[in-house]
Motif scaffolding. Structure first.
Motif, short mmCIF file in Angstrom:
data_model
loop_
_atom_site.label_atom_id
_atom_site.label_comp_id
_atom_site.label_asym_id
_atom_site.label_seq_id
_atom_site.Cartn_x
_atom_site.Cartn_y
_atom_site.Cartn_z
N LYS A 100 -58.47 -62.46 -56.49
CA LYS A 100 -57.47 -61.47 -56.10
C LYS A 100 -58.08 -60.12 -55.74
O LYS A 100 -57.38 -59.23 -55.27
N GLY A 101 -59.38 -59.95 -55.99
CA GLY A 101 -60.03 -58.66 -55.73
C GLY A 101 -59.90 -57.74 -56.93
O GLY A 101 -59.04 -57.91 -57.80
N ILE A 102 -60.75 -56.75 -56.97
CA ILE A 102 -60.79 -55.84 -58.12
C ILE A 102 -59.53 -54.99 -58.22
O ILE A 102 -59.20 -54.47 -59.30
N ASP A 103 -58.78 -54.85 -57.15
CA ASP A 103 -57.51 -54.11 -57.19
C ASP A 103 -56.33 -55.02 -57.48
O ASP A 103 -55.19 -54.73 -57.12
N CYS A 104 -56.59 -56.14 -58.17
CA CYS A 104 -55.54 -57.10 -58.47
C CYS A 104 -54.46 -56.49 -59.36
O CYS A 104 -54.66 -55.46 -60.01
N GLU A 105 -53.33 -57.15 -59.40
CA GLU A 105 -52.23 -56.72 -60.25
C GLU A 105 -52.53 -57.06 -61.71
O GLU A 105 -53.28 -58.00 -62.00
N PRO A 106 -51.94 -56.32 -62.65
CA PRO A 106 -52.18 -56.60 -64.07
C PRO A 106 -51.88 -58.04 -64.46
O PRO A 106 -52.60 -58.63 -65.28
N GLU A 107 -50.84 -58.63 -63.87
CA GLU A 107 -50.51 -60.01 -64.24
C GLU A 107 -51.61 -60.99 -63.81
O GLU A 107 -51.87 -61.99 -64.49
N ASP A 108 -52.27 -60.72 -62.66
CA ASP A 108 -53.39 -61.55 -62.24
C ASP A 108 -54.57 -61.40 -63.20
O ASP A 108 -55.23 -62.39 -63.55
N TRP A 109 -54.83 -60.17 -63.60
CA TRP A 109 -55.92 -59.89 -64.53
C TRP A 109 -55.70 -60.62 -65.85
O TRP A 109 -56.60 -61.31 -66.36
N HIS A 110 -54.50 -60.54 -66.40
CA HIS A 110 -54.23 -61.16 -67.70
C HIS A 110 -54.22 -62.69 -67.60
O HIS A 110 -54.71 -63.38 -68.50
N HIS A 111 -53.68 -63.23 -66.50
CA HIS A 111 -53.70 -64.68 -66.32
C HIS A 111 -55.14 -65.17 -66.24
O HIS A 111 -55.49 -66.21 -66.84
N ASN A 112 -55.97 -64.46 -65.52
CA ASN A 112 -57.38 -64.83 -65.40
C ASN A 112 -58.07 -64.81 -66.76
O ASN A 112 -58.81 -65.73 -67.10
N LEU A 113 -57.82 -63.78 -67.55
CA LEU A 113 -58.42 -63.69 -68.88
C LEU A 113 -57.96 -64.84 -69.77
O LEU A 113 -58.76 -65.45 -70.50
N ASP A 114 -56.68 -65.14 -69.73
CA ASP A 114 -56.13 -66.20 -70.58
C ASP A 114 -56.69 -67.57 -70.19
O ASP A 114 -57.03 -68.38 -71.06
N LEU A 115 -56.78 -67.82 -68.89
CA LEU A 115 -57.19 -69.14 -68.41
C LEU A 115 -58.70 -69.31 -68.40
O LEU A 115 -59.22 -70.33 -68.87
N ASN A 116 -59.41 -68.34 -67.88
CA ASN A 116 -60.83 -68.50 -67.62
C ASN A 116 -61.74 -67.95 -68.71
O ASN A 116 -62.97 -68.07 -68.59
#
Length: 257
Positions: A100-116
């Motif tokens: 999503k790029g470094i300017d991703c939305e907070p929900e993308d950031w948190h989903h990535n942390l939870d999953l990956n």
């Protein structure tokens, strides 16, 4: 470090419904091991896993698990313990390209942390007691993005880098009872990577350009990842721990394109 693994082993493979995870599961099954595969998809939406179940009815068991949820992971491991009573190898493979790029939305950031990231830590934590009893092995799937990346691939690459430290910490805090190794594949010929190629204006040209950047002259296969997992889980690899092995066809050896 030596291990006391017996055969057939009991192996958990996350993300086993397709791609690399499916190939890893198949490799252990062909070796005679018992495999418990899980993925987010329901059985009705996991045809590759169902084929394995039909082919190996006494060896392969599939569960639908949302590994972004800690309670789902805990329930899954309790079910494995109830059903089989032991665990020898955890292949923590499940993940997704959250590009999503470094300017991703907070929900993308948190989903990535939870999953990956968090899912790898938490499933290892839930499996610890079983693996200590068997002097087992944890294999964690990261990515060559942990070492160098490309524009637009954040926040995925950030969690993949963090997994290098998770491998180290699991090794030094849970060893010698449990041996942990990371695997960092590069471009592997999966449906997910094909989606990345197809996102370009000319998907086939993008694929060919990527192949040319690999000194071995091709991209990798899921089966090759499976074979590496099989080796790293074996007693022959008993002195490999706390490190992450890159398998990228020499792609990272290039200083520039």
């Amino acid at each position: 470090m030596t291990t006391t693994l017996t055969f057939p082993r009991v192996v958990i493979v996350t993300g086993a419904s397709q791609g690399i995870g499916h190939a890893i599961a198949r490799t252990f099954l062909d070796h005679g091991d018992i495999v418990i595969g899980c993925a987010f998809s329901s059985a009705d939406n996991a045809p590759h896993a169902m084929k394995l179940q039909a082919q190996f009815p006494e060896q392969f068991f599939y569960y639908s698990v949302d590994i972004t949820k800690t309670d789902a992971i805990a329930n899954f491991i309790r079910e494995v313990e109830t059903r089989l009573g032991r665990l020898d190898v955890l292949v923590s493979n499940a993940g997704k390209n959250v590009f999503k790029g470094i300017d991703c939305e907070p929900e993308d950031w948190h989903h990535n942390l939870d999953l990956n990231l968090r899912s790898h830590w938490y499933i290892a934590k839930c499996c610890r007691a079983l693996l200590e009893k068997s002097k087992g092995v944890i294999l964690i799937m990261t990515s060559n993005h942990a070492f160098s990346t490309m524009p637009g691939c954040a926040p995925y690459n950030i969690t993949k880098r963090a997994l290098l430290s998770l491998v180290q910490s699991l090794t030094i805090e849970w060893g010698p009872a449990i041996r942990t190794v990371g695997i960092a594949p590069g471009f592997i010929d999966t449906a997910g990577n094909q989606l990345w190629f197809d996102a370009h204006e000319d998907g086939e040209a993008s694929r060919e350009e990527t192949i040319r950047k690999h000194p071995v002259g091709r991209i990798g296969t899921s089966e090759e990842v499976g074979e590496l997992c099989l080796y790293l889980a074996s007693q022959a690899a008993g002195f490999i721990a706390g490190t992450t092995i890159v398998m990228d066809g020499g792609r990272s050896a290039l200083m520039q394109d």
